[in-house]
Each structure stands twice: as structure tokens, then as C-alpha cells.
Scaffold this motif. Structure first.
Motif, PDB file in Angstrom:
ATOM      1  N   LEU A 109       4.602  48.494  43.005  1.00 36.96           N
ATOM      2  CA  LEU A 109       5.231  49.762  42.357  1.00 36.96           C
ATOM      3  C   LEU A 109       4.130  51.309  42.766  1.00 36.96           C
ATOM      4  O   LEU A 109       4.747  52.294  42.524  1.00 36.96           O
ATOM      5  CB  LEU A 109       4.016  49.564  40.510  1.00 36.96           C
ATOM      6  CG  LEU A 109       4.082  48.597  39.601  1.00 36.96           C
ATOM      7  CD1 LEU A 109       2.900  48.325  38.986  1.00 36.96           C
ATOM      8  CD2 LEU A 109       5.311  48.398  38.612  1.00 36.96           C
ATOM      9  N   LEU A 110       3.890  50.675  44.102  1.00 36.47           N
ATOM     10  CA  LEU A 110       3.710  51.733  45.227  1.00 36.47           C
ATOM     11  C   LEU A 110       5.242  52.933  45.318  1.00 36.47           C
ATOM     12  O   LEU A 110       5.306  53.716  45.517  1.00 36.47           O
ATOM     13  CB  LEU A 110       2.850  51.615  46.010  1.00 36.47           C
ATOM     14  CG  LEU A 110       1.178  50.618  45.776  1.00 36.47           C
ATOM     15  CD1 LEU A 110       0.926  50.883  46.987  1.00 36.47           C
ATOM     16  CD2 LEU A 110      -0.015  52.640  45.355  1.00 36.47           C
ATOM     17  N   VAL A 111       6.406  52.039  45.671  1.00 31.36           N
ATOM     18  CA  VAL A 111       7.376  52.874  45.458  1.00 31.36           C
ATOM     19  C   VAL A 111       7.726  53.737  45.754  1.00 31.36           C
ATOM     20  O   VAL A 111       7.872  54.430  45.202  1.00 31.36           O
ATOM     21  CB  VAL A 111       7.718  51.338  46.375  1.00 31.36           C
ATOM     22  CG1 VAL A 111       8.895  51.857  46.744  1.00 31.36           C
ATOM     23  CG2 VAL A 111       7.483  50.099  47.401  1.00 31.36           C
ATOM     24  N   LEU A 115       7.619  57.950  45.878  1.00 28.59           N
ATOM     25  CA  LEU A 115       8.594  58.442  46.074  1.00 28.59           C
ATOM     26  C   LEU A 115       8.906  59.956  44.042  1.00 28.59           C
ATOM     27  O   LEU A 115       8.921  60.592  44.396  1.00 28.59           O
ATOM     28  CB  LEU A 115       9.496  57.386  45.551  1.00 28.59           C
ATOM     29  CG  LEU A 115      10.118  56.885  45.993  1.00 28.59           C
ATOM     30  CD1 LEU A 115      11.243  55.625  46.752  1.00 28.59           C
ATOM     31  CD2 LEU A 115      10.731  57.608  47.837  1.00 28.59           C
ATOM     32  N   ALA A 116       8.353  59.422  43.118  1.00 26.96           N
ATOM     33  CA  ALA A 116       7.781  59.829  42.113  1.00 26.96           C
ATOM     34  C   ALA A 116       7.565  61.354  42.472  1.00 26.96           C
ATOM     35  O   ALA A 116       7.762  62.702  42.439  1.00 26.96           O
ATOM     36  CB  ALA A 116       7.637  60.003  40.771  1.00 26.96           C
ATOM     37  N   LEU A 117       6.845  60.941  43.504  1.00 28.67           N
ATOM     38  CA  LEU A 117       4.986  62.250  43.437  1.00 28.67           C
ATOM     39  C   LEU A 117       5.580  63.405  44.636  1.00 28.67           C
ATOM     40  O   LEU A 117       5.470  64.360  44.385  1.00 28.67           O
ATOM     41  CB  LEU A 117       4.294  61.644  44.058  1.00 28.67           C
ATOM     42  CG  LEU A 117       2.857  62.251  44.343  1.00 28.67           C
ATOM     43  CD1 LEU A 117       2.451  62.883  43.851  1.00 28.67           C
ATOM     44  CD2 LEU A 117       1.783  61.598  45.874  1.00 28.67           C
ATOM     45  N   TYR A 118       6.407  62.056  44.925  1.00 28.29           N
ATOM     46  CA  TYR A 118       7.033  63.301  46.524  1.00 28.29           C
ATOM     47  C   TYR A 118       8.591  64.239  45.654  1.00 28.29           C
ATOM     48  O   TYR A 118       8.569  65.102  46.196  1.00 28.29           O
ATOM     49  CB  TYR A 118       7.264  62.685  47.534  1.00 28.29           C
ATOM     50  CG  TYR A 118       8.280  63.181  48.761  1.00 28.29           C
ATOM     51  CD1 TYR A 118       7.795  64.211  50.157  1.00 28.29           C
ATOM     52  CD2 TYR A 118      10.139  63.302  48.692  1.00 28.29           C
ATOM     53  CE1 TYR A 118       7.723  64.981  50.453  1.00 28.29           C
ATOM     54  CE2 TYR A 118       9.920  64.332  50.252  1.00 28.29           C
ATOM     55  CZ  TYR A 118       9.552  64.896  50.574  1.00 28.29           C
ATOM     56  OH  TYR A 118      10.150  65.456  51.299  1.00 28.29           O
ATOM     57  N   PRO A 194       4.874  68.627  37.720  1.00 30.84           N
ATOM     58  CA  PRO A 194       5.084  66.530  37.426  1.00 30.84           C
ATOM     59  C   PRO A 194       4.449  65.944  37.977  1.00 30.84           C
ATOM     60  O   PRO A 194       4.072  64.933  37.923  1.00 30.84           O
ATOM     61  CB  PRO A 194       6.163  66.750  37.082  1.00 30.84           C
ATOM     62  CG  PRO A 194       6.530  68.052  37.936  1.00 30.84           C
ATOM     63  CD  PRO A 194       5.594  68.845  37.839  1.00 30.84           C
ATOM     64  N   SER A 195       4.318  66.190  39.184  1.00 30.74           N
ATOM     65  CA  SER A 195       4.017  64.937  40.143  1.00 30.74           C
ATOM     66  C   SER A 195       2.248  65.105  40.421  1.00 30.74           C
ATOM     67  O   SER A 195       2.220  63.860  40.682  1.00 30.74           O
ATOM     68  CB  SER A 195       4.541  65.135  41.564  1.00 30.74           C
ATOM     69  OG  SER A 195       3.207  67.238  41.755  1.00 30.74           O
ATOM     70  N   TYR A 196       1.998  65.762  39.110  1.00 28.84           N
ATOM     71  CA  TYR A 196       0.792  65.193  39.000  1.00 28.84           C
ATOM     72  C   TYR A 196       0.789  64.130  38.022  1.00 28.84           C
ATOM     73  O   TYR A 196      -0.859  62.632  38.014  1.00 28.84           O
ATOM     74  CB  TYR A 196      -0.069  66.300  38.434  1.00 28.84           C
ATOM     75  CG  TYR A 196      -0.956  67.414  38.984  1.00 28.84           C
ATOM     76  CD1 TYR A 196      -0.441  67.838  40.527  1.00 28.84           C
ATOM     77  CD2 TYR A 196      -1.520  68.128  39.051  1.00 28.84           C
ATOM     78  CE1 TYR A 196      -0.455  68.756  41.164  1.00 28.84           C
ATOM     79  CE2 TYR A 196      -1.474  69.489  39.837  1.00 28.84           C
ATOM     80  CZ  TYR A 196      -0.757  69.603  40.823  1.00 28.84           C
ATOM     81  OH  TYR A 196      -1.596  70.745  41.677  1.00 28.84           O
ATOM     82  N   VAL A 197       1.003  63.820  37.862  1.00 36.15           N
ATOM     83  CA  VAL A 197       1.285  62.514  36.433  1.00 36.15           C
ATOM     84  C   VAL A 197       1.553  60.857  37.764  1.00 36.15           C
ATOM     85  O   VAL A 197       0.986  60.125  37.147  1.00 36.15           O
ATOM     86  CB  VAL A 197       2.677  62.491  35.637  1.00 36.15           C
ATOM     87  CG1 VAL A 197       2.613  61.103  34.967  1.00 36.15           C
ATOM     88  CG2 VAL A 197       3.137  63.650  34.651  1.00 36.15           C
ATOM     89  N   LEU A 202      -1.241  56.004  41.682  1.00 36.05           N
ATOM     90  CA  LEU A 202      -1.411  55.578  43.130  1.00 36.05           C
ATOM     91  C   LEU A 202      -2.575  54.950  43.234  1.00 36.05           C
ATOM     92  O   LEU A 202      -3.283  53.679  43.326  1.00 36.05           O
ATOM     93  CB  LEU A 202      -1.830  56.499  44.119  1.00 36.05           C
ATOM     94  CG  LEU A 202       0.142  56.942  43.776  1.00 36.05           C
ATOM     95  CD1 LEU A 202      -0.363  57.859  44.610  1.00 36.05           C
ATOM     96  CD2 LEU A 202       1.006  56.234  44.721  1.00 36.05           C
ATOM     97  N   PRO A 203      -4.165  55.027  43.126  1.00 41.60           N
ATOM     98  CA  PRO A 203      -5.269  54.630  43.320  1.00 41.60           C
ATOM     99  C   PRO A 203      -5.534  53.018  42.122  1.00 41.60           C
ATOM    100  O   PRO A 203      -6.015  52.537  42.245  1.00 41.60           O
ATOM    101  CB  PRO A 203      -6.707  55.799  43.362  1.00 41.60           C
ATOM    102  CG  PRO A 203      -6.015  57.144  42.656  1.00 41.60           C
ATOM    103  CD  PRO A 203      -4.533  57.042  42.203  1.00 41.60           C
TER     104      PRO A 203
END
Length: 457
Positions: A109-111, A115-118, A194-197, A202-203
Motif C-alpha cells: 500500500l506504500l506504493v 505516489l499520491a503524496l507526490y 490534499p497531499s496531507y491526506v 504512510l507511518p
């Protein structure tokens, strides 16, 4: 059932129907695995439905002016991918083990999250990039099938309605959780971040992958003989249950992805207003799922599911009336009721699966077959049916978003054509239950001494 093995090992000879072993240590092992299964599935659902929140941030103000049809296409994409992954995910548990696959399925799920964060929030990003990342987020939808297959093997049939309902309900809460995260981000940081969501998760993904590796077990009973899914696919009950699950889970996940966009299109709701309403329905619907399993344990899954579809039809009529009256409070009330009812229906429909196969196992016992072998086969087939029904049901969620896309793309600003379609399907499901499961009484063979009694279908 074998003596208590060390954690992290394969549970060889696992038989939850052995009541003495279940009371001595089986219940404790199953509960430990269930808790971690719920948490990992919860995160999977959150990542799967991440884009139902992120699309609400997309506006010309931040350089992402997609039209309603494009937004509904974006939320439908992870739904479709998650549905298609459910069959291989269920099979993967039987091949690699519940603990091993849960660790992998959580870590991957990290992938899509990274990518969404970036990417999200970057002005001028083309739609195809978001569609690709949304498709990758579909891996979170596959977690449901692998988790449910594992839990089916861990719990005795008499507790499966409760255990499956709790597992699925806790996972479904991920839909509400990501909405709450989105609400918090919009309230604190505004609609330009939105990247904060994505960053919040991640952690959590890393932590749960490590906990699953440390505390979960693999169960040998979940291993299935080759062709179990093919055998299940030849059973007509598999397809009847799948059709019902389109109406229950398809509604839950489809509405979960679409609710915010529907509010924006029906009532011109702002992102803050939309997210402020959208979390409540998935939250209550997720909490209602164990209730559906519990009611099915006591009253029978078919009966509960029938009356539930009748109520869902009534809720859909409320939405149509609220849309025509332009009443936001009534519309939100009707949608929230549909979430609750879909959650109850999810639990009651899934309870029908082990009940049907346990009843067939009892019939085999009366014909002289070994009881342990008969019930082991019932659990394996139940897992296969759960995978098939889960995959098809999730595709129903994609169908709901496509129906909304078509309904709102004509420029009318009304979802009534889509709601009428959903109403018609609920009526068909009621006719199916009435014809197949309520008119023909479940078999009640005279079980020999020592045989286990299955719950009613």
C-alpha cells in the motif's frame, strides 16, 4: 486440533470446531489474528477509497479543473481494480498463508500512497496520471478477500457470522476514516494541501505491516485443493449470492466513493461541506455490518437480507424525493440510511455463505462421510465463494459510479436516473431471495450424534 503452536508458525491441524481446544487456546489465537486482520484491512480500505476524498480537492483554483464525468471515472477506476484483484488475493492466502500475505498486502500500500503524496495537488497534472495512481490504489480493495478467507478458516461456523461481520465492518470503517482525515485536512490546512491526506497513512502502513509480521499466524486449514474456486464457480448458489452482494456491498462501496461528488453536483456543496457529510454514512454502515451478521446468526441470512433490500428500496425513494424537492437535509438523511442498510445487508449476505455449505456438510455426514473432512471442505468452499462474491460485489460499486457518471454527464445536474436504476436492482434482489431461499426451506437432515448443527440460511 493440535496443541498451541509458537506464534508465527503454521497452525497445523487447525480445527476450530473442536470445542475443547477452542476454549483452551483456539479462541485466543483466533482473536489475536482477527484484531490484526481488521486493522490491516482497515488501512487497505482507506487507501482504496483515498481518491473519493482527493477528487473533492480538485478544482480550477489549484489547476485541476476536471468535469463531473472525469471525476466519477477517477473514483470508479480503483473500484474496478480492487474488485478484479479480490480473486487472486483470496487465492494468495491459500498459497502463501494468512500472515505472509497480510504482511505483503499491507506493505504494498506504500506504493500508491507515496505516489499520491507526490503528485496530487500539482497544477496541470493530466487526468491519465491520476487514473494510473488511482488504479494502483486498487490494491487496497483486494485486502478484503484475503482477510475474509483467512478469518473463515480461523473461526468455527457458529461464530462466523459475528467474526466475518466484525472483520468486514472494521475494514469498511476505513472508508469513513479517510473521509475524516480529509475533513481534518480541509479544516486545518485548507483545500490546497490534499497531499496531507496521503501523508497521514504512510507511518500507519509501516507500523501495521510490522505488527502483522510479528503477531499473526498462517493457518493450514485455509490451504485449499487445486480447483476450489472452479468448483465454487460451478455452484449456482455462488452466483445468486454474488448478485445479492452487488446490491449490498456494491451499494456501500459505490456510495462511499460517490457521495461527496453527488453532493457537489446535486447541491453545489463546497469540499468542506461535502466531506463534513460524507464520513457519517460509511461510519454507521461499517458499524452496522456486524449487526447484520448477528441478526443473520439468529434469524437466518436470507430473511434478514430480504427485508433489508425492501428498506433500501424505501431509502432510494427518499433520495429521489429529496432531489426533486432540493432538500439537502432529507437527501443526506436518506443517503445515510442507505449506508446503514447496506452495512447490515453485507453482514447478512455473507453469513449465508458458510451456512449454505455447512448445511451441505451435515447432509454428507448423514451419508457416512467423516465429519471433520466434510466441514473442512465446507470451510474451503466458503472461502472460495467469499472471494468470488467479494470480487463481483465490488464491481457493483464501479457500476454505481458509472451510473452516476452517465446521469450527471447529460447536464441535468440530477442523479434521479441512477437512483431509479438502483431501485430496480433492489427489487430484483428481493425477488431472487424470495424465489431461491425463502420458498425452498433449508435442508435439515437428522444429524447423527456429535455432528455440528449449521446456522439457518
Amino acid at each position: 486440533m493440535v496443541d498451541h503452536p509458537d506464534k508465527g508458525q503454521w497452525l497445523v491441524g487447525w480445527d476450530p470446531e473442536d470445542q475443547d481446544a477452542w476454549e483452551r487456546y483456539g479462541r485466543r489465537i483466533a482473536r489475536r489474528n482477527l484484531v490484526l486482520s481488521v486493522l490491516c484491512e482497515h488501512i487497505g480500505f482507506s487507501v482504496w477509497t483515498l481518491w473519493s476524498v482527493l477528487v473533492l480537492f480538485m478544482s480550477p483554483d489549484i489547476g485541476l479543473g476536471f468535469d463531473p464525468g472525469e471525476k466519477f471515472l477517477l473514483v470508479a477506476t480503483p473500484t474496478i481494480v480492487g474488485a478484479l484483484l479480490r480473486l487472486p488475493y483470496s487465492f494468495a492466502v491459500t498459497r502463501f498463508g494468512g500472515r505472509n500475505w497480510t504482511v505483503f498486502a499491507t506493505a504494498i500500500l506504500l506504493v500508491p500512497t507515496v505516489l499520491a503524496l507526490y503528485v496530487v495537488g500539482r497544477p496541470g497534472t493530466p487526468l491519465w496520471v491520476f487514473l494510473l495512481i488511482g488504479a494502483l490504489a486498487g490494491v487496497g480493495g483486494g485486502n478484503f478477500a484475503s482477510s475474509m478467507t483467512n478469518v473463515t478458516a480461523l473461526y468455527p461456523q457458529r461464530h462466523q457470522g459475528w467474526a466475518l461481520g466484525l472483520n468486514a465492518g472494521g475494514g469498511n470503517l476505513g472508508v469513513a476514516a479517510v473521509q475524516l482525515v480529509g475533513l481534518a485536512v480541509i479544516s486545518v490546512a485548507g483545500r490546497t494541501h490534499p497531499s496531507y491526506v496521503a501523508a497521514v497513512y504512510l507511518p500507519l502502513i509501516v507500523l501495521l505491516a510490522l505488527l502483522a509480521a510479528w503477531r499473526m499466524d498462517n493457518v493450514d486449514a485455509v490451504r485449499t485443493v487445486p480447483g476450489a474456486q472452479r468448483e465454487a464457480a460451478r455452484d449456482r448458489d455462488t452466483w445468486w449470492i454474488s448478485a445479492l452482494y452487488i446490491g449490498t456491498f456494491g451499494s456501500f462501496i459505490g456510495y462511499g466513493f460517490a457521495f461527496g461528488l453527488v453532493l457537489q453536483n446535486e447541491f453545489d456543496a463546497t469540499p468542506l461541506t461535502a466531506v463534513g457529510y460524507t464520513f457519517l454514512g460509511p461510519l454507521l454502515g461499517s458499524m452496522a455490518r456486524p449487526l447484520g451478521g448477528l441478526l443473520a446468526d439468529r434469524l437466518g441470512g436470507a430473511k434478514v437480507t430480504f427485508w433489508n433490500f425492501l428498506a433500501m428500496g424505501g431509502g432510494t425513494l427518499v433520495l429521489i424525493g429529496a432531489s426533486r424537492a432540493n432538500s439537502l437535509p432529507l437527501f443526506v438523511t436518506g443517503f445515510t440510511a442507505l449506508f446503514v442498510l447496506s452495512g447490515i445487508g453485507n453482514g447478512s449476505t455473507y453469513k449465508m455463505i458458510p451456512a449454505i455449505h455447512a448445511g451441505r456438510a451435515e447432509a454428507k455426514i448423514t451419508e457416512g462421510q467423516d465429519a471433520s473432512a466434510a466441514f473442512a471442505r465446507a470451510r474451503r468452499l466458503s472461502g472460495a465463494v467469499i472471494a468470488i462474491a467479494g470480487a463481483i460485489g465490488a464491481l457493483g460499486g464501479a457500476a454505481i459510479n458509472i451510473a452516476f457518471k452517465l446521469s450527471y454527464s447529460d447536464g441535468s445536474g440530477s442523479g434521479t436516473p441512477a437512483f431509479l436504476t438502483f431501485l430496480g436492482y433492489y427489487i430484483l434482489c428481493m425477488l431472487l431471495i424470495r424465489t431461491v431461499y425463502l420458498r425452498r426451506p433449508p435442508a435439515e437432515p437428522a444429524t447423527p450424534a456429535g455432528a455440528r448443527v449449521a446456522s439457518r440460511v
